[in-house]
Design a protein around this motif. Structure first.
Motif, PDB file in Angstrom:
ATOM      1  N   TYR A 400       0.834  -1.205   0.000  1.00  0.00           N
ATOM      2  CA  TYR A 400       0.000   0.000   0.000  1.00  0.00           C
ATOM      3  C   TYR A 400       0.864   1.247   0.000  1.00  0.00           C
ATOM      4  CZ  TYR A 400      -2.600   3.838   2.140  1.00  0.00           C
ATOM      5  OH  TYR A 400      -3.130   5.072   2.428  1.00  0.00           O
ATOM      6  N   VAL A 401       1.882   1.265   0.845  1.00  0.00           N
ATOM      7  CA  VAL A 401       2.769   2.422   0.896  1.00  0.00           C
ATOM      8  C   VAL A 401       3.487   2.597  -0.437  1.00  0.00           C
ATOM      9  CG1 VAL A 401       4.864   3.330   1.956  1.00  0.00           C
ATOM     10  CG2 VAL A 401       3.082   2.374   3.382  1.00  0.00           C
ATOM     11  N   GLY A 402       3.950   1.499  -1.012  1.00  0.00           N
ATOM     12  CA  GLY A 402       4.637   1.580  -2.282  1.00  0.00           C
ATOM     13  C   GLY A 402       3.764   2.132  -3.395  1.00  0.00           C
ATOM     14  N   GLU A 403       2.463   1.843  -3.324  1.00  0.00           N
ATOM     15  CA  GLU A 403       1.536   2.318  -4.351  1.00  0.00           C
ATOM     16  C   GLU A 403       1.195   3.792  -4.197  1.00  0.00           C
ATOM     17  OE1 GLU A 403      -1.697  -0.279  -3.716  1.00  0.00           O
ATOM     18  OE2 GLU A 403      -0.702  -2.047  -4.564  1.00  0.00           O
ATOM     19  N   THR A 404       1.356   4.339  -2.997  1.00  0.00           N
ATOM     20  CA  THR A 404       0.917   5.716  -2.736  1.00  0.00           C
ATOM     21  C   THR A 404       2.067   6.695  -2.562  1.00  0.00           C
ATOM     22  OG1 THR A 404       0.820   5.314  -0.345  1.00  0.00           O
ATOM     23  CG2 THR A 404      -1.188   4.905  -1.612  1.00  0.00           C
ATOM     24  N   ALA A 405       3.301   6.211  -2.425  1.00  0.00           N
ATOM     25  CA  ALA A 405       4.418   7.094  -2.055  1.00  0.00           C
ATOM     26  C   ALA A 405       5.295   7.485  -3.232  1.00  0.00           C
ATOM     27  CB  ALA A 405       5.263   6.437  -0.961  1.00  0.00           C
ATOM     28  N   GLN A 451      16.767   4.463   0.863  1.00  0.00           N
ATOM     29  CA  GLN A 451      16.365   3.392   1.755  1.00  0.00           C
ATOM     30  C   GLN A 451      14.864   3.451   1.990  1.00  0.00           C
ATOM     31  OE1 GLN A 451      18.527   5.819   5.227  1.00  0.00           O
ATOM     32  NE2 GLN A 451      17.815   3.853   5.953  1.00  0.00           N
ATOM     33  N   TRP A 452      14.329   2.404   2.598  1.00  0.00           N
ATOM     34  CA  TRP A 452      12.886   2.245   2.750  1.00  0.00           C
ATOM     35  C   TRP A 452      12.255   3.423   3.491  1.00  0.00           C
ATOM     36  CZ3 TRP A 452       8.826   0.292   0.759  1.00  0.00           C
ATOM     37  CH2 TRP A 452       7.653   0.045   1.498  1.00  0.00           C
ATOM     38  N   MET A 453      12.792   3.819   4.611  1.00  0.00           N
ATOM     39  CA  MET A 453      12.208   4.904   5.397  1.00  0.00           C
ATOM     40  C   MET A 453      12.615   6.276   4.872  1.00  0.00           C
ATOM     41  SD  MET A 453      10.385   3.373   7.611  1.00  0.00           S
ATOM     42  CE  MET A 453      10.016   4.642   8.817  1.00  0.00           C
ATOM     43  N   LEU A 454      13.732   6.347   4.180  1.00  0.00           N
ATOM     44  CA  LEU A 454      14.304   7.579   3.656  1.00  0.00           C
ATOM     45  C   LEU A 454      14.325   8.664   4.733  1.00  0.00           C
ATOM     46  CD1 LEU A 454      15.685   8.392   1.076  1.00  0.00           C
ATOM     47  CD2 LEU A 454      13.584   9.501   0.340  1.00  0.00           C
ATOM     48  N   GLY A 455      13.549   9.709   4.593  1.00  0.00           N
ATOM     49  CA  GLY A 455      13.635  10.813   5.546  1.00  0.00           C
ATOM     50  C   GLY A 455      12.696  10.699   6.724  1.00  0.00           C
ATOM     51  N   GLY A 456      12.165   9.529   7.003  1.00  0.00           N
ATOM     52  CA  GLY A 456      11.243   9.382   8.120  1.00  0.00           C
ATOM     53  C   GLY A 456       9.852   9.046   7.619  1.00  0.00           C
ATOM     54  N   THR A 457       8.978   8.636   8.512  1.00  0.00           N
ATOM     55  CA  THR A 457       7.646   8.170   8.117  1.00  0.00           C
ATOM     56  C   THR A 457       6.819   9.275   7.474  1.00  0.00           C
ATOM     57  OG1 THR A 457       6.787   8.644  10.330  1.00  0.00           O
ATOM     58  CG2 THR A 457       7.603   6.422   9.922  1.00  0.00           C
ATOM     59  N   TYR A 458       7.047  10.529   7.861  1.00  0.00           N
ATOM     60  CA  TYR A 458       6.200  11.601   7.329  1.00  0.00           C
ATOM     61  C   TYR A 458       6.523  11.923   5.873  1.00  0.00           C
ATOM     62  CZ  TYR A 458      10.207  14.550   8.725  1.00  0.00           C
ATOM     63  OH  TYR A 458      11.465  15.093   8.892  1.00  0.00           O
ATOM     64  N   VAL A 459       7.682  11.490   5.349  1.00  0.00           N
ATOM     65  CA  VAL A 459       8.009  11.744   3.948  1.00  0.00           C
ATOM     66  C   VAL A 459       7.027  11.022   3.035  1.00  0.00           C
ATOM     67  CG1 VAL A 459       9.719  11.394   2.141  1.00  0.00           C
ATOM     68  CG2 VAL A 459      10.423  12.215   4.384  1.00  0.00           C
ATOM     69  N   ARG A 460       6.796   9.751   3.293  1.00  0.00           N
ATOM     70  CA  ARG A 460       5.847   8.993   2.478  1.00  0.00           C
ATOM     71  C   ARG A 460       4.434   9.569   2.621  1.00  0.00           C
ATOM     72  NH1 ARG A 460       7.740   4.319   0.383  1.00  0.00           N
ATOM     73  NH2 ARG A 460       9.802   3.663   1.035  1.00  0.00           N
ATOM     74  N   LEU A 461       4.126  10.073   3.778  1.00  0.00           N
ATOM     75  CA  LEU A 461       2.833  10.712   4.004  1.00  0.00           C
ATOM     76  C   LEU A 461       2.690  11.949   3.121  1.00  0.00           C
ATOM     77  CD1 LEU A 461       0.367  10.332   5.866  1.00  0.00           C
ATOM     78  CD2 LEU A 461       1.521  11.785   7.532  1.00  0.00           C
ATOM     79  N   LEU A 462       3.733  12.774   3.066  1.00  0.00           N
ATOM     80  CA  LEU A 462       3.708  13.976   2.232  1.00  0.00           C
ATOM     81  C   LEU A 462       3.561  13.630   0.755  1.00  0.00           C
ATOM     82  CD1 LEU A 462       6.524  16.031   4.007  1.00  0.00           C
ATOM     83  CD2 LEU A 462       4.166  16.802   3.721  1.00  0.00           C
TER      84      LEU A 462
END
Length: 665
Positions: A400-405, A451-462
């Protein structure tokens, strides 16, 4: 539209924005509740057939995840210990492969003690307790002893670990009126080395009086190689030396550096020793040159342009290393007899958390936790120049994260003085220009990696919300050699300011970034730069500094690392002018026009929460919209749920509120 009716509200639970963000994290993590969804501390089995690791397991979105002792092999992943509430870390195979040593807090929450598991059956026995909490361990080359790095229960965590105490929360129940006290160094602040005798099942402390041991490793069968200082205060690490300590406690200085030290390692006999020397911002975040110490000589090792983040001797002559070179992660081996370096693997993806780590075997293969922005964590081998996956931790939530980030790509641009700058750009689906958030990394000596988390969880959220996020690696970053890393020292907020601004200009020119919708965020030094940039340039529509430094004077006298700001500023705090004043964002708060959200942890000893409060008050006096949020129980960065979701909701609302263009009439 924005999601919070009041950005300054204390309790935002029940708001549409909080629920949207909480739902994002639930969809990410819930499919893997009760299962292994992350990994750390890989250890290669001597026969090359399995990898032991600490497996991250979440039961819910409360607090922080706990880790379980796990093994990955051709049949998948299996847990070696029961599903209780213990937190288990630091697994290491014995030289014969029969036993896995690890640490666990099953007796006292938060206090790690040595345990030993039978690698075949999983049967566990506890070693005698040590006086403190075990931070790391290492088997002796002959398997007869285990070295334990032990922190007293009053010691500090490094900033990169989250700051605060090594044991979080109260260790005893006291009435609410009991005061906090501080009289300087106490007996519980020290770090030491303990030795576990495998056959005798006994532990004893290495008798090294008056020295705090930050890191250590075996140096032959009867000595230890240790990074030490005469004080246990976190700031003392910056001037630590390297010593050889016999098991009797007799010690000798073998290297006195002019920079910081990390990752000490010695050949099995102890005849050859190595350590990484680097200009560093934080303990455990050391990337630099390898110094070889042998036969009374000191020499710099050629590492093919790699800033080294880990060392491991494979035998008496071959030294394996891992590190960063630009945006690449690189593994290699240096042959001290031939004085030759061989590169084993390099890739745009990476391994490890703060910096790359691996567990090497004598044939040069390495066990890693491999990941990328689009590659969920997986246990893997680096072999023959390739990544061989053993077991992926992919699940429906990571899909899900991969599809939205969105996607990530490397980017490069040129600063005004001609310096080439690299970075990573995350973009959502669709065509630009996008609203852009610049995410500034901490340190300043660190660096973004794919990397998977890159800059923290809020990056994928943004990114999932439609923002592009730029992760610059400006001067001061690791991976470009020590001269590049040291370029920010004596000049924070100077030339590196334009490394960020020119990166924004480059993305605007490419049509990726909307020049009217630019935001900035970052933690630690990234928090400092987020506050500093808005005092220097008016292009930013919103800012969100996290764990910032905003006043170098008060930082010096309230932080647990006062030596660092003197090192970074190349100045002293005793005066009314100079860089302590000129390079402090609070000095220039009156010129700011950017709405600013400041975030801090109440338990942060590295950049205390007063730093966020000071800048907030300065902005309020200047009539600038500002909200200051301080999370109880959090340290250097927000790491526990549901605070993570709360922070994410506030960040999204702040950027949505100030980066959205007016609707066309």
């Amino acid at each position: 539209m924005t999601g919070l009716p009041d950005p300054g509200a204390r309790d935002i639970r029940g708001t549409a924005e909080f629920e949207r963000v909480a739902q994002f994290y639930r969809r990410w993590h819930e499919p893997a509740f009760g299962e292994v969804s992350g990994a750390a501390s890989p250890s290669a089995a001597p026969d090359g057939r399995a990898i032991a690791f600490a497996g991250e397991v979440r039961a819910d979105l409360e607090g922080r995840p706990r880790f379980r002792l796990c093994v990955a092999d051709g049949s998948g992943i299996r847990r070696l210990t029961g599903a209780d509430t213990a937190d288990e870390r630091n697994p290491q195979y014995s030289p014969d492969g029969r036993t896995i040593a690890f640490t666990s807090d099953r007796e006292t929450s938060g206090v790690q003690q040595l345990m030993l598991a039978d690698a075949a059956s999983g049967q566990v026995r506890a070693a005698p307790a040590v006086d403190g909490t075990v931070e790391y361990l290492q088997w002796s080359p002959d398997g007869a002893r285990i070295l334990l790095g032990v922190a007293g229960l009053g010691a500090d965590l490094a900033g990169g670990e989250g700051s605060g105490g090594v044991v979080r929360g109260e260790r005893e129940e006291l009435p609410g009126w009991i005061p906090e006290t501080d009289s300087g160094v106490s007996g519980e602040d020290w770090r030491s080395v303990w030795l576990y005798d495998v056959a005798g099942r006994t532990v004893e402390r290495l008798p090294l009086a008056g020295r705090n041991v930050w890191e250590s490793a075996w140096c032959g069968p009867d000595a230890v190689l240790a990074v030490t200082s005469p004080s246990p205060g976190e700031g003392a690490w910056y001037t630590a030396d390297l010593r050889r300590v016999e098991l009797s406690g007799v010690d000798e200085v073998v290297y006195e550096p002019d920079r910081q030290l990390g990752w000490p390692a010695a050949s099995p006999s102890g005849r050859r020793r190595a350590v990484v020397r680097a200009c560093s911002s934080d303990r455990w975040v050391v990337a630099g040159d390898v110094v070889l110490l042998a036969e009374g000589r000191t020499a710099k090792v050629e590492t093919a342009g790699v800033d080294v983040t880990q060392l491991q001797w494979l035998d008496e002559s071959r030294l394996a290393f891992l590190g960063v070179r630009g945006l690449e992660t690189v593994a290699g081996v240096y042959d001290a007899d031939r004085e030759e370096t061989t590169e084993l693997w390099s890739g745009a993806t990476t391994c490890g958390d703060r910096y790359p780590v691996a567990s090497f075997l004598p044939d040069g293969s390495a066990a890693v936790v491999h990941s990328g922005y689009s590659v969920p964590p997986e246990l893997a081998w680096l072999r023959d120049g390739k990544v061989e996956t053993v077991a992926s931790l992919r699940h429906a939530g990571s899909d899900y994260v991969g599809e939205t980030a969105g996607e990530v790509e490397p980017v490069e641009w040129t600063a005004p003085d001609g310096t080439g700058i690299q970075g990573l750009l995350c973009t959502p689906e669709g065509e630009g220009p996008f609203p852009l958030v610049v995410n500034v990394h901490g340190g300043p000596v660190w660096g973004w990696r794919n990397q998977w988390m890159l800059g923290g969880t809020y990056v994928r959220l943004l990114v999932s919300r439609g923002y592009a996020v730029l992760h610059p690696n400006p001067r001061g970053s690791s991976g470009r050699g020590q001269e590049f890393a040291e370029a920010v020292f004596g000049d924070p907020g100077g030339a590196d300011t334009f490394d960020y601004l020119s990166g924004i200009d480059a993305l605007v020119a490419r049509g990726i970034a909307d020049p009217k919708r630019i935001g900035v965020t970052g933690a630690s030094y990234g928090g400092y730069m987020s506050a500093w940039l808005i005092t220097q340039d008016e292009r930013f529509a919103a800012a969100a500094p996290i764990a910032p430094v905003t006043d170098w004077h008060s930082q010096h006298f309230t932080s647990n690392i006062p030596f660092f700001d003197e090192l970074l500023l190349a100045d002293g705090p005793h005066g009314t002018s100079g860089r302590y004043r000129d390079r402090s964002p609070v000095t220039h708060a009156g010129r700011v026009r950017t709405p600013t959200l400041l975030i801090a942890g109440a338990e942060d000893r590295c950049t205390p929460p007063g730093q966020a409060v000071e800048f907030h008050n300065g902005l309020q006096l200047a009539g600038v919209p500002s909200v200051c949020v301080v999370y109880p129980g959090e340290g250097h960065g927000i790491r526990s749920f549901p605070a993570v979701a709360d922070q994410g909701a506030r960040l999204l609302d702040w950027f949505d509120r100030h980066l959205s263009l007016p609707e066309a009439s």
